[in-house]
Design a protein around this motif. Structure first.
Motif, PDB file in Angstrom:
ATOM      1  N   LYS A 138      -3.573   6.409  12.423  1.00 48.59           N
ATOM      2  CA  LYS A 138      -2.902   6.207  11.127  1.00 48.59           C
ATOM      3  C   LYS A 138      -2.670   4.729  10.892  1.00 48.59           C
ATOM      4  CE  LYS A 138      -0.456  10.540  10.613  1.00 48.59           C
ATOM      5  NZ  LYS A 138       0.831  11.178  10.796  1.00 48.59           N
ATOM      6  N   TYR A 190       6.319   0.928  18.277  1.00 56.52           N
ATOM      7  CA  TYR A 190       5.673   2.158  18.727  1.00 56.52           C
ATOM      8  C   TYR A 190       5.630   2.143  20.249  1.00 56.52           C
ATOM      9  CZ  TYR A 190       4.436   2.799  13.905  1.00 56.52           C
ATOM     10  OH  TYR A 190       4.509   2.964  12.562  1.00 56.52           O
ATOM     11  N   ASN A 219      -7.132  -0.636   5.457  1.00 56.14           N
ATOM     12  CA  ASN A 219      -7.034  -0.626   3.995  1.00 56.14           C
ATOM     13  C   ASN A 219      -6.356  -1.883   3.490  1.00 56.14           C
ATOM     14  OD1 ASN A 219      -8.220   1.824   3.411  1.00 56.14           O
ATOM     15  ND2 ASN A 219      -6.373   2.950   3.980  1.00 56.14           N
ATOM     16  N   VAL A 220      -5.197  -2.176   4.085  1.00 57.37           N
ATOM     17  CA  VAL A 220      -4.393  -3.293   3.588  1.00 57.37           C
ATOM     18  C   VAL A 220      -5.146  -4.603   3.784  1.00 57.37           C
ATOM     19  CG1 VAL A 220      -2.305  -4.606   4.025  1.00 57.37           C
ATOM     20  CG2 VAL A 220      -2.201  -2.149   3.928  1.00 57.37           C
ATOM     21  N   ALA A 233       7.264   7.331   7.569  1.00 53.53           N
ATOM     22  CA  ALA A 233       8.380   7.509   8.509  1.00 53.53           C
ATOM     23  C   ALA A 233       9.622   7.976   7.770  1.00 53.53           C
ATOM     24  CB  ALA A 233       8.666   6.206   9.235  1.00 53.53           C
ATOM     25  N   TYR A 234       9.848   7.380   6.568  1.00 56.61           N
ATOM     26  CA  TYR A 234      11.020   7.803   5.796  1.00 56.61           C
ATOM     27  C   TYR A 234      10.919   9.283   5.481  1.00 56.61           C
ATOM     28  CZ  TYR A 234      11.800   2.828   4.899  1.00 56.61           C
ATOM     29  OH  TYR A 234      12.012   1.505   5.030  1.00 56.61           O
ATOM     30  N   LYS A 292      -3.683   3.444  -5.272  1.00 55.08           N
ATOM     31  CA  LYS A 292      -2.843   3.618  -4.084  1.00 55.08           C
ATOM     32  C   LYS A 292      -2.014   2.393  -3.760  1.00 55.08           C
ATOM     33  CE  LYS A 292      -4.664   7.262  -1.254  1.00 55.08           C
ATOM     34  NZ  LYS A 292      -4.954   7.590   0.119  1.00 55.08           N
ATOM     35  N   PHE A 299      -4.388   2.369   8.040  1.00 55.66           N
ATOM     36  CA  PHE A 299      -3.491   1.654   7.121  1.00 55.66           C
ATOM     37  C   PHE A 299      -3.809   0.171   7.128  1.00 55.66           C
ATOM     38  CE2 PHE A 299       0.474  -0.863   7.010  1.00 55.66           C
ATOM     39  CZ  PHE A 299       0.745  -0.726   5.659  1.00 55.66           C
ATOM     40  N   SER A 351      11.360  11.362   8.534  1.00 59.56           N
ATOM     41  CA  SER A 351      12.759  11.389   8.982  1.00 59.56           C
ATOM     42  C   SER A 351      13.580  12.271   8.047  1.00 59.56           C
ATOM     43  CB  SER A 351      13.327   9.970   9.039  1.00 59.56           C
ATOM     44  OG  SER A 351      13.817   9.581   7.801  1.00 59.56           O
ATOM     45  N   ALA A 382      14.076   3.428  10.371  1.00 58.67           N
ATOM     46  CA  ALA A 382      13.409   4.571   9.749  1.00 58.67           C
ATOM     47  C   ALA A 382      14.387   5.508   9.050  1.00 58.67           C
ATOM     48  CB  ALA A 382      12.618   5.335  10.804  1.00 58.67           C
ATOM     49  N   THR A 391      10.221   1.379  11.723  1.00 57.74           N
ATOM     50  CA  THR A 391       8.891   1.512  11.147  1.00 57.74           C
ATOM     51  C   THR A 391       8.570   0.214  10.435  1.00 57.74           C
ATOM     52  OG1 THR A 391       7.518   2.832   9.722  1.00 57.74           O
ATOM     53  CG2 THR A 391       9.803   2.570   9.053  1.00 57.74           C
ATOM     54  N   PHE A 392       7.356   0.089   9.958  1.00 57.25           N
ATOM     55  CA  PHE A 392       7.006  -1.193   9.356  1.00 57.25           C
ATOM     56  C   PHE A 392       6.211  -0.980   8.079  1.00 57.25           C
ATOM     57  CE2 PHE A 392       2.469  -2.114   9.959  1.00 57.25           C
ATOM     58  CZ  PHE A 392       2.106  -0.985  10.653  1.00 57.25           C
ATOM     59  N   ASP A 393       6.150  -2.047   7.315  1.00 63.51           N
ATOM     60  CA  ASP A 393       5.383  -2.026   6.080  1.00 63.51           C
ATOM     61  C   ASP A 393       4.819  -3.421   5.865  1.00 63.51           C
ATOM     62  OD1 ASP A 393       4.247  -1.288   3.778  1.00 63.51           O
ATOM     63  OD2 ASP A 393       6.108  -1.004   2.635  1.00 63.51           O
ATOM     64  N   VAL A 394       3.711  -3.496   5.180  1.00 64.05           N
ATOM     65  CA  VAL A 394       3.130  -4.803   4.878  1.00 64.05           C
ATOM     66  C   VAL A 394       3.223  -4.998   3.377  1.00 64.05           C
ATOM     67  CG1 VAL A 394       1.083  -6.219   4.981  1.00 64.05           C
ATOM     68  CG2 VAL A 394       1.609  -4.702   6.853  1.00 64.05           C
ATOM     69  N   PHE A 438       0.854  -1.169   0.000  1.00 66.10           N
ATOM     70  CA  PHE A 438       0.000   0.000   0.000  1.00 66.10           C
ATOM     71  C   PHE A 438       0.900   1.233   0.000  1.00 66.10           C
ATOM     72  CE2 PHE A 438      -3.235   2.765   2.050  1.00 66.10           C
ATOM     73  CZ  PHE A 438      -4.220   2.583   1.098  1.00 66.10           C
ATOM     74  N   ALA A 439       0.600   2.154  -0.910  1.00 66.84           N
ATOM     75  CA  ALA A 439       1.510   3.288  -1.076  1.00 66.84           C
ATOM     76  C   ALA A 439       1.549   4.162   0.165  1.00 66.84           C
ATOM     77  CB  ALA A 439       1.071   4.121  -2.277  1.00 66.84           C
ATOM     78  N   ASP A 440       0.444   4.155   0.894  1.00 66.62           N
ATOM     79  CA  ASP A 440       0.314   5.070   2.016  1.00 66.62           C
ATOM     80  C   ASP A 440       0.752   4.388   3.306  1.00 66.62           C
ATOM     81  OD1 ASP A 440      -0.208   7.566   2.624  1.00 66.62           O
ATOM     82  OD2 ASP A 440      -2.390   7.386   2.767  1.00 66.62           O
ATOM     83  N   ASN A 441       1.897   3.677   3.258  1.00 65.90           N
ATOM     84  CA  ASN A 441       2.251   2.860   4.420  1.00 65.90           C
ATOM     85  C   ASN A 441       3.057   3.665   5.440  1.00 65.90           C
ATOM     86  OD1 ASN A 441       4.888   2.924   3.433  1.00 65.90           O
ATOM     87  ND2 ASN A 441       4.483   1.176   2.119  1.00 65.90           N
ATOM     88  N   PRO A 442       3.084   3.185   6.659  1.00 68.11           N
ATOM     89  CA  PRO A 442       3.790   3.930   7.716  1.00 68.11           C
ATOM     90  C   PRO A 442       5.279   4.034   7.456  1.00 68.11           C
ATOM     91  CG  PRO A 442       2.654   2.024   8.627  1.00 68.11           C
ATOM     92  CD  PRO A 442       2.423   2.011   7.178  1.00 68.11           C
ATOM     93  N   ALA A 443       5.848   3.041   6.754  1.00 69.65           N
ATOM     94  CA  ALA A 443       7.287   3.078   6.494  1.00 69.65           C
ATOM     95  C   ALA A 443       7.621   4.294   5.635  1.00 69.65           C
ATOM     96  CB  ALA A 443       7.719   1.811   5.795  1.00 69.65           C
TER      97      ALA A 443
END
Lengths: 734, 207
Positions: free
Chosen positions: B60, B38, B67-68, A566-567, B170, B64, A570, B91, B154-157, A558-563
């Motif tokens: 947030k 977190y 959606n995912v 965060a990048y 998206k 997220f 930062s 990060a 930070t994390f991503d799926v 998902f493009a709107d991800n927290p990573a």
């Protein structure tokens, strides 16, 4: 429980007793009944007889009847008795029936009672078991109860302890709280004091600031004044410089004028010389003519000389060439002779090699050479052929050797086989022998049997049975010994076979080879297995890591991800921080510049009159610490000095004091009689010691003269003096 | 009554996808809490699978994951997902520190139907929940051996789908992730009868 059981047992016993006693009771009852039935006073004897047998009683009655006949008086009695007897008989029958009935009843009751007893016994067993169980449970419950009680006691004790502890802690905490409150109050007071102090400080600082500002103002004013003065001074300086420049210009002018004057005198001399020269021009013309002529002549001479030089050069070249040609000719001659010699040699060679009757010529030689070459070629080809043949032969030899080796091996194998066969043959022979022996033995046995038969047929009549038996025993013994022999031989054979097996097994090379091969294969197998396991492990790891990912997949997110967020954040923060760093750097620089300027201003304008308070304080503190350090080192030094002096005094027996600002030393002995007895010694500039005159030294004049003047050394003098004084002191003490 | 019982125990592909997505939601929240990605004060505790699981309160993260996971459920009900990776990265340096792989494997179910939408599973739901609970317990136990994450993470799926999957708005395609000097630990797996989910954690060995 045991009590209950024992009581129950007693009850049962009583019951049994009652049952067992019932028989005698019954008997009693019978007896009673009988006695009851006998109304008349019958004799016990008679009754016994009746008991024993009713028939007998009848007989007796009959007897009595018979006897009664003899007695006339007793007829009536007998009748009466008879009647009674009949009555009693009837009664007896009745009683017997009753008895039987009673007996039946008794039995029935007995059976009922027995069944009751068994049921009661069962019940009692059951109840006893139950009782036992209940008792056990009760024991357990008591145990549990006691444990609970103990636990309760413990818990109570713990509770009390905890209460105490917590009370303690509460009191402690209260104390602490009080203390902390007290501390807080103290701290507050301190803070207030400090605050007041700081306020005072601040006021003082304000005042100082005010004063400094005033000073600054004053300094500014002075600065302005100075500026004005500086401008006046600069004007003056400019004027001064202008004047100096004009002075310089004037000096230069003077110098120029002087130079012109000098050049004018020079010019005068030059004109004089030139006039003189003008006067000598015709002479010079003549000279010129003469010189021209001379020059022409010289030119001619030079041309001739060049020609001659050219000629000389040419001749030289020719000479060189000539010399080269001569050398060449000589070398050619040498060569010629050499070649002639060679030719002769060649001719000789040709003569040697050509046929005797043919003409010696190059053609013949050539043909001879060609022949020889052809022969050579033929030889070479033959040589190659022979070499190849030899190679072939060698190969063949090698093959044959190999074959021989193989054959040898085969022969060995065959020999081994032969051996084996021989062994086998031996074994067979032995077997054959044993078999033949067996056969012999069987034959013998058959003979024996035959003999036996014939004997039994023919000589049965002659032999007694005993003899026959003995003979047979003999024969059988023999057969038995034969069997034993056979057994022994067979055993031996078996043993031999086993030995052979044992011997033959390890000796065989094939077996060894096979064993080795097996071992190597086993090792290989182990290695491969280990490798396989490793590979499997790695495979598993890889599978887990998904190194071998399926090719038909794509990774999406998902493009709107927290990573990403965060990048981004930062990165933004990084930029912001960079910007701030830049800003701060600039600010810092500005401050530094301002500070420098201010410092410059203050230093230049006031000339160090106002100093930074901070720096002053710092310097003051440093000074204090340095002073303290100095004092400490001084103390140390004094202590060390005192100690050193004491030690020297104790060891050497003299106290040396420095007197006055010059290098004068006063030496006092430990054993001196009075404190006025001292020497005064001065150290001169050339590091020489000189004994000065003192009242004490005058008393020791002879010793001084004797030792100091003679040896010119202080230590022996002082040591002898010490010894002297010491002896004197000890003598006085003694 | 019996027919009602039968329909009650049946799990369809959609239901299986729902169960897995629920597991993923709780699993990801639990990992976020356990690995300290977190701060702990941003989490609320809830009861699920008989366990107390801490869920992030951050709106947030919630949006997220919503959606995912909704997209994941859609794809899962079409059996289009090979693997779902939760990637934990530094990060600042973007270095991948940990990767939690949830590998999906389609199973035939009871009726072995060729059409995946017709497949059903009669596996007891409590059994599935117990299996999931065991995995969740293992996830919380991994903290004992996984290296400490001492940087801002930070994390991503990431979802490993089929090649021909059409991406909704998206959603981006991204590259495969690589962990240097990785170590993998396989946790328990659970199955709904239609999907088998294996959980594997890959982490960077601290040198």
């Amino acid at each position: 429980m045991d009590d209950i059981r024992s009581s129950l047992d007693n009850m049962v016993d009583q019951f049994n007793d009652s049952i067992t006693h019932s028989a005698p009771k019954k008997l009693l009852f019978n007896r009673l009944s009988i006695s009851l039935s006998d109304d008349s006073a019958t004799l016990p004897k008679k009754r016994r007889m009746e008991q024993e047998s009713p028939n007998c009683s009848l007989n007796t009655s009959n007897g009595s009847l018979n006897s009664s006949t003899t007695d006339p008086n007793g007829i009536m009695q007998t009748n009466k008795l008879r009647a009674e007897l009949i009555e009693t008989k009837a009664r007896l029958n009745q009683v017997q029936e009753k008895l039987k009935q009673n007996d039946k009843k008794r039995r029935m009751e007995l059976s009922v009672a027995e069944s009751k007893v068994s049921s009661l016994q069962a019940q009692s067993d059951y109840t006893s078991n139950k009782m036992v169980r209940l008792l056990e449970e009760m024991e357990k419950m008591r145990g549990i109860e006691s444990s609970y009680k103990e636990e309760m006691r413990r818990a109570k004790a713990e509770l009390a302890a905890l209460k105490l502890k917590y009370d303690d802690t509460v009191s402690k905490l209260k104390n602490e709280k009080a203390q902390q409150e007290h501390d807080a109050r103290d701290v507050q007071l301190c803070i207030n004091n400090e605050l007041a102090e700081y306020r005072r400080h601040a006021q003082r600082a304000d005042l100082e600031l005010q004063s400094t500002l005033n000073e600054l103002e004053f300094i500014r004013q002075r600065h302005d004044e100075y500026k004005v003065r500086v401008s006046g001074f600069e004007e003056l300086r400019a004027n001064f410089e202008k004047q100096q420049q004009s002075l310089k210009v004037a000096e230069e002018r003077i110098k120029d004028l002087e130079f012109e004057i000098q050049s004018y005198t020079d010019w005068k001399q030059v004109t004089k010389v030139s006039q003189e020269r003008l006067a000598s021009i015709p002479e010079m013309d003549a000279e010129l003519q003469r010189l021209r002529i001379h020059n022409r002549q010289l030119n001619k001479i030079i041309g001739d000389k060049l020609l001659l030089e050219e000629q000389v050069h040419e001749y030289k070249a020719r000479l060189d060439k000539e010399e080269g040609a001569r050398a060449e000719a000589a070398s050619l001659q040498v060569k010629l002779t050499h070649t002639e010699q060679e030719l002769k040699e060649w001719v000789k060679v040709a003569q040697d090699h050509c046929l005797a009757n043919t003409l010696v010529s190059p053609a013949a030689l050539r043909s001879r050479i060609e022949q020889l070459l052809q022969g050579d070629i033929v030889h070479v080809s033959e040589k190659y052929a022979s070499e190849s043949e030899s190679k072939q032969m060698r190969n063949a030899v090698r093959d044959l050797e190999q074959k021989v080796r193989i054959y040898l091996k085969n022969i060995e194998d065959l020999n081994m086989n032969l051996k084996r066969h021989k062994n086998f043959k031996d074994r067979l022979q032995r077997k054959l022998r044993t078999v033949s022996r067996e056969r012999d033995f069987y034959k013998q046995m058959v003979d024996n049997f035959d003999k036996d038969l014939t004997m039994s047929n023919a000589s049965v009549a002659e032999m007694t049975q005993d003899m026959q038996v003995r003979y047979r025993v003999d024969v059988l013994e023999r057969t038995v010994t034969g069997y034993k022999d056979l057994c022994a031989t067979l055993d031996r054979e078996i043993q031999a076979m086993r030995d052979q097996e044992q011997l033959s097994d390890p000796s065989s090379e094939d077996y060894e080879n096979v064993k080795k091969e097996l071992d190597t294969l086993r090792i290989e197998n182990d290695r491969l297995r280990r490798r396989k396991e490793e590979q499997e492990l790695e495979m598993m790891q890889r599978c887990l890591r998904q190194d071998i990912s399926s090719p038909v997949s794509k990774v999406v997110h998902f493009a709107d991800n927290p990573a990403a967020e965060a990048y981004e954040s930062s990165k933004n923060m990084f930029e912001k921080l960079q910007a701030e760093i830049e800003r701060l750097k600039r600010h810092n620089k500005k401050l530094e510049d301002a500070n420098e300027q201010h410092l410059n201003e203050t230093t230049t304008s006031t000339g160090g009159m106002t100093m930074n308070f901070k720096e002053l304080n710092k310097l003051r503190a440093e000074l204090e610490s340095a002073n303290a350090k100095l004092g400490k080192t001084k103390e140390h030094f004094m202590a060390a000095r005192k100690e050193f002096r004491d030690v020297v005094y104790m060891l050497l027996g003299y106290r040396i004091d420095r007197v006055g600002y010059k290098s004068n030393y006063r030496v006092t002995s430990m054993y001196a009689e009075s404190p006025d007895d001292y020497f005064s010694i001065a150290l001169s500039e050339s590091n020489d010691l000189a004994l000065l005159e003192t009242p004490y030294s005058e008393t020791l004049q002879p010793a001084l003269d004797q030792q100091l003047a003679a040896n010119n050394s202080f230590p022996p003098f002082f040591s002898s003096l010490t010894l002297d004084l010491f002896q004197r002191a000890t003598v006085t003490i003694n | 009554m019996s027919s009602a019982q039968a329909t009650k125990n049946c799990i369809t592909l959609k239901g299986s996808a729902q169960i897995i997505v629920e597991y993923l939601k709780y699993g990801i929240h639990s990992i976020l809490f356990q690995r300290g990605i977190y701060p702990a004060e941003n989490f609320d505790s809830t009861q699920q699978y008989g366990l107390t699981i801490l869920m992030s309160k951050d709106p947030k993260i919630e949006t997220f994951l919503k959606n995912v996971l909704s997209q994941t459920e859609e794809w899962l009900s079409k059996n289009m997902i090979n693997k779902i990776s939760m990637v934990i990265t530094n990060a600042h340096s973007k270095e991948v520190l940990e990767c939690w792989d949830f590998k999906m494997q389609a199973e035939m179910g009871d009726n072995q139907s060729a059409d995946p939408t017709q497949r059903t599973s009669s596996k007891d739901q409590t059994r599935i929940q117990n299996e999931i609970r065991d995995v969740m317990r293992q996830i919380s136990a991994t903290v004992s051996y996984l290296p400490l994450l001492d940087c801002i993470c930070t994390f991503d799926v990431m979802i490993h789908t089929l090649e021909n999957t059409e991406l909704p708005a998206k959603w981006d395609e991204t590259g495969a992730i690589v962990i240097q000097n990785a170590q993998a630990v396989q946790l328990r797996s659970f199955s709904t009868g239609l999907h088998k989910v294996e959980t594997v954690v890959n982490y960077k060995m601290s040198t």
